[in-house]
Design an enzyme around this catalytic site. Structure first.
Site, PDB file in Angstrom:
ATOM      1  N   HIS A  91      29.113  88.045 121.390  1.00 26.01           N
ATOM      2  CA  HIS A  91      28.719  88.929 122.747  1.00 26.01           C
ATOM      3  C   HIS A  91      28.120  88.248 123.779  1.00 26.01           C
ATOM      4  O   HIS A  91      28.041  88.438 124.890  1.00 26.01           O
ATOM      5  CB  HIS A  91      28.041  90.280 122.434  1.00 26.01           C
ATOM      6  CG  HIS A  91      26.676  90.374 121.815  1.00 26.01           C
ATOM      7  ND1 HIS A  91      26.209  90.050 120.765  1.00 26.01           N
ATOM      8  CD2 HIS A  91      25.561  90.070 122.947  1.00 26.01           C
ATOM      9  CE1 HIS A  91      24.905  90.002 120.612  1.00 26.01           C
ATOM     10  NE2 HIS A  91      24.639  90.211 122.000  1.00 26.01           N
ATOM     11  N   ASP A 229      29.602  88.069 114.395  1.00 27.53           N
ATOM     12  CA  ASP A 229      29.242  87.963 116.132  1.00 27.53           C
ATOM     13  C   ASP A 229      28.705  86.338 116.243  1.00 27.53           C
ATOM     14  O   ASP A 229      27.638  86.229 116.545  1.00 27.53           O
ATOM     15  CB  ASP A 229      28.273  88.911 116.396  1.00 27.53           C
ATOM     16  CG  ASP A 229      27.914  89.240 117.780  1.00 27.53           C
ATOM     17  OD1 ASP A 229      28.235  88.514 118.770  1.00 27.53           O
ATOM     18  OD2 ASP A 229      27.312  90.251 117.959  1.00 27.53           O
ATOM     19  N   SER A 672      19.466  87.615 120.967  1.00 26.86           N
ATOM     20  CA  SER A 672      20.987  87.448 120.699  1.00 26.86           C
ATOM     21  C   SER A 672      21.296  86.072 120.716  1.00 26.86           C
ATOM     22  O   SER A 672      21.066  85.264 121.481  1.00 26.86           O
ATOM     23  CB  SER A 672      21.883  88.136 121.652  1.00 26.86           C
ATOM     24  OG  SER A 672      21.924  89.543 121.181  1.00 26.86           O
TER      25      SER A 672
HETATM   26  N1  ARG Z   1      23.452  95.505 120.276  1.00 29.76           N
HETATM   27  C1  ARG Z   1      23.450  94.205 120.488  1.00 29.76           C
HETATM   28  C2  ARG Z   1      22.761  93.732 121.820  1.00 29.76           C
HETATM   29  O1  ARG Z   1      21.795  94.291 122.278  1.00 29.76           O
HETATM   30  C3  ARG Z   1      24.923  93.691 120.598  1.00 29.76           C
HETATM   31  C4  ARG Z   1      25.578  94.199 121.842  1.00 29.76           C
HETATM   32  C5  ARG Z   1      27.285  93.628 121.854  1.00 29.76           C
HETATM   33  N2  ARG Z   1      27.953  94.315 120.990  1.00 29.76           N
HETATM   34  C6  ARG Z   1      28.627  95.459 121.359  1.00 29.76           C
HETATM   35  N3  ARG Z   1      29.566  95.974 120.502  1.00 29.76           N
HETATM   36  N4  ARG Z   1      28.690  96.024 122.606  1.00 29.76           N
HETATM   37  O2  ARG Z   1      23.110  92.943 122.635  1.00 29.76           O
HETATM   38  N1  GLU Z   2      22.000  92.246 120.955  1.00 26.51           N
HETATM   39  C1  GLU Z   2      20.828  91.996 121.724  1.00 26.51           C
HETATM   40  C2  GLU Z   2      20.867  90.785 122.544  1.00 26.51           C
HETATM   41  O1  GLU Z   2      21.716  90.648 123.111  1.00 26.51           O
HETATM   42  C3  GLU Z   2      19.795  91.692 120.342  1.00 26.51           C
HETATM   43  C4  GLU Z   2      19.750  92.979 119.916  1.00 26.51           C
HETATM   44  C5  GLU Z   2      18.122  93.493 119.942  1.00 26.51           C
HETATM   45  O2  GLU Z   2      18.121  94.145 121.419  1.00 26.51           O
HETATM   46  O3  GLU Z   2      17.307  93.254 119.480  1.00 26.51           O
HETATM   47  O4  GLU Z   2      20.092  90.303 122.809  1.00 26.51           O
END
Ligand code: ARG
Ligand code: GLU
Length: 738
Positions: A91, A229, A672
């Site tokens: 991502h 990921d 991330s």
């Molecule tokens: N929750 C993760 C973050 O905050 C991954 C986001 C990307 N993945 C998704 N399915 N949208 O960035």
């Molecule tokens: N998916 C998040 C990012 O893009 C990390 C997840 C979080 O917020 O801890 O940094």
């Protein structure tokens, strides 16, 4: 310790109703500044770490920090080979992968693997940053920031001096270097960061979306998780290994340090640490600040996005072109949406507002004693400031989440410069026109006017329905439906072909076509309202809150120090063991600077009677498999490898293929792509998410419930090597533990 103070502490303790109601102190909360890691070394070693703080961050020698980069604008990455190979999340590489994708070359769907260096794809605009050095410059930045009477300077004057001093501190850096002066503890301390910026970063590999985004937004923020990921990039440098703009002559960068990869795995309870760039946390807010998030900010953003996403999802399900165009946008919108929902639940469950109120009672008592008098009015002032701020913040959120939800609005507004330059015959007109052309191309590539119109209508009706909210979408003279028909039927901005040809043959006199455009007029109107009315008020209150929060932070630090001293002298503590964070350890809030978070591999219990093991496996992917649900499609090739249990050297001791695992490392957005390291400092995973039940950790960390989610490095290498056959990449790496 004076008797006087001792008496005060005793009184405070006697008046305590809530001692014992507090969350158990847990030492492993926190995001630590690597420069001061020696203060954590003992605890980290007690948890099993074999390294010293100096191995992780050293001022003088190469250390693990030299293998960690800021990836793009808001992620972390790590070096894993002597030839500049970088791992990050899928991502985080998403925009780069998407920008190389089209219906013909659908790298998003199919994945991409460069067969050799020559096939690695340049990604204009993508940069990585290595931290060269960080230094405490609090003295230089803050010294003498007082008026002649010893009183603090007015906020605006203070900010101006800080800006000027910061500029001076970052002047005169070398080529490819960048300096940033960053406030810590809400401006009670300042640090200078010097980065080396590499602008030639190329896409090397990405798994297909049904691996890299397996589970999609359905599983996002959720454990058990099965998302592969990750994506792979390479840094290129000039012939002297220096940062350089893209050139075919550039060569793979030779890093000072890269991480070894450990295939040996982990057990529950094993020590881990995450080394990366957490973006923003707010552990030291007042109850008033948290209340505002809980009652206003999160709910408003959540409800607007629920509507917006419904429109986009329906369109994506209908049409594969729309799916490619809107997938990155939808992911971005959904990501915050889901996180805030978890945050609201967590704040409620932990009664963060209530427990902050308890702390504030104690703080207030201390502040009204002679010892704390510097902080006497700060909490009431904060309360008042938030009251004033509320209405304006609400309007700002409406503007961001509703008015700007249809993308044509900000796009149209961005043509202001072209109009101005045309009218004044500005010499920069040519450049501005070029810029408009480039932006139009990029904008229309991922734009569907029909979808945008639907969003416009839904957002507009939503604000209209809700009488309590200021109607920001208001354009004199017609109903919303008629407005929408004009904006999306008559406006040139929502007709890609017409606009592109208009720009191609543009003559300065034609700015009138833009100025007469209904959508352009609307954009100028709503931006005008926002910029002239809402934004200045928001800024005024924010400034006030910031300066109060700085004082409040200082008070919290002082009270903490007094309490520590008191407990060493075994007097009763002035804060009675209470703190505003829940644990009492005053690490600085995250501010997108390099941090270390450490903890253990650990399962958790999301709800009564349920226990989550700390890792998932490929078997779980097969359990979720469903060819009819986009998020759960599994490639034949992966099924095949699973059916044959053909995991090569990447299986765990039980013969399983581990996919994702969780731990107690305190992380947030920006982490991330961060490397997850084991006791020896070798790479065992890539951080990519948190559990939904724990997303309030940006405001209040809860050791019971908060888990970070990491990709198991064995699954990453299995996909690269066994699934994609990109074995040349694995051969570059230094692998231990198998
Ligand atoms: N929750 C993760 C973050 O905050 C991954 C986001 C990307 N993945 C998704 N399915 N949208 O960035
Ligand atoms: N998916 C998040 C990012 O893009 C990390 C997840 C979080 O917020 O801890 O940094």
């Amino acid at each position: 310790m004076s008797m006087n103070l001792n008496g005060f502490f005793k009184k405070m303790a006697a008046g305590s109703l809530f001692f014992g109601l507090l969350p158990v102190a847990h030492a492993d909360e926190g995001m630590w500044v690597p420069l001061f890691l020696s203060q954590n070394q003992e605890r980290m070693q007690a948890l099993g770490m074999q390294l010293t703080a100096e191995d992780i961050y050293s001022v003088n020698q190469s250390s693990l920090k030299d293998a960690v980069v800021i990836f793009g604008g808001g992620c972390t990455g790590e070096l894993v080979s002597g030839q500049g190979l970088v791992l990050t999340n899928h991502h985080c590489g998403y925009d780069a992968i998407q920008s190389h994708s089209s219906v013909e070359h659908d790298y998003l769907t199919l994945g991409f693997w460069a067969g050799d260096f020559a096939q690695e794809l340049p990604c204009p605009g993508l940069e990585v940053r290595f931290l060269k050095e960080m230094r405490d410059v609090s003295q230089q930045v803050l010294q003498g920031l007082q008026g002649p009477d010893g009183k603090p300077l007015p906020e605006a004057v203070r900010q101006d001096s800080i800006r000027a001093r910061s500029l001076r501190l970052t002047a005169g850096l070398g080529q490819g270097e960048e300096g940033r002066v960053v406030p810590f503890y809400y401006g009670n301390q300042y640090f200078l960061f010097i980065y080396e910026v590499f602008p030639d970063v190329r896409l090397v590999g990405a798994p297909p979306s049904n691996i890299g985004k397996f589970g999609g937004d359905t599983d996002n923020w959720v454990f058990p998780r099965h998302t592969g990921d990750f994506s792979v990039f390479r840094i290129y440098a000039d012939s002297l290994n220096r940062p350089a703009a893209y050139s075919p002559e550039n060569r793979p960068y030779k890093p000072k340090r890269y991480l070894k990869i450990d295939l040996g795995g982990y057990e529950e309870g094993d020590f881990t640490f995450v080394f990366g760039y957490p973006g923003r946390t707010q552990e030291y807010l007042s109850s008033y600040g948290v209340e505002q998030i809980l009652e206003q900010e999160d709910p408003m953003r959540i409800s607007a996005r629920t509507e917006r996403l419904a429109v986009i999802k329906a369109a994506m399900d209908k049409d594969s072109k729309t799916r490619i165009q809107y997938s990155a946008k939808a992911a971005g919108i959904a990501n915050g949406w889901k996180k805030w929902m978890g945050e609201v639940k967590g704040i409620q469950r932990l009664d963060v507002v209530g427990s902050k109120r308890e702390y504030e009672k104690v703080f207030g008592q201390w502040a009204s004693s002679p010892q704390g008098k510097a902080y006497a009015g700060v909490l009431p002032a904060l309360e008042k400031a938030y009251q004033g701020y509320g209405a304006y913040q609400g309007m700002a959120i409406l503007f961001q989440e509703h008015t700007l939800a249809p993308e044509a609005v900000s796009f149209a507004y961005s043509f202001r410069k072209l109009c101005q330059a045309s009218k004044t015959q500005d010499s920069a007109l040519g450049r501005i026109l070029e810029d408009c052309r480039a932006r139009a191309e990029a904008f229309y590539k991922d734009y569907d006017p029909g979808v945008d119109k639907e969003i416009f209508l839904r957002m507009a009706f939503m604000t209209e329905k809700d009488g309590t909210r200021t109607p920001v979408i208001e354009f004199p003279g017609s109903t919303l439906q008629k407005q929408a028909d004009r904006f999306y039927g008559k406006s040139i901005f929502t007709q890609p072909e017409r606009m592109l040809s208009f720009l191609e043959h543009y003559k300065p006199g034609q700015y009138k076509t833009i100025e007469r455009d209904p959508l352009y007029k609307y954009a100028v109107l709503v931006y005008g309202q926002y910029l002239n009315q809402t934004a200045p008020a928001v800024a005024r209150f924010k400034k006030e809150i910031d300066s109060l929060q700085r004082i409040y932070m200082k008070g919290q630090m002082e009270l903490k120090a007094l309490s520590e001293a008191a407990s060493r002298d075994s007097l009763s503590r002035p804060d009675q063991g209470l703190s505003n964070t829940g644990t009492g350890i005053l690490y600085p809030d995250a501010n997108f600077t390099l941090r270390v978070a450490y903890g253990q591999v650990a399962g958790f219990s999301p709800s009564d009677a349920l226990y989550c093991k700390p890792y998932t496996t490929l078997d779980g992917i097969m359990e979720k498999e469903n060819p009819d649900i986009y998020d759960y499609v599994v490639e034949e090739r992966l099924k095949d490898l699973h059916a044959r249990r053909d995991y090569g050297r990447y299986a765990n001791a039980l013969g399983e293929m581990p996919v994702a695992f969780i731990g107690t490392n305190h992380t947030t957005g920006g982490n991330s792509g961060s490397p997850v390291l084991n006791a020896e400092g070798n790479l065992i995973g890539i951080n990519f998410d948190r559990n939904w039940e724990g997303t309030m950790s940006d405001i209040r960390y809860d050791a019971e419930m908060c888990r970070n989610i990491m990709l198991d490095i064995r699954y990453c290498l299995f996909i690269i090597d066994k699934f994609a056959g990109a074995t040349r990449l694995v051969e570059e790496m230094e692998i231990v533990g198998d």
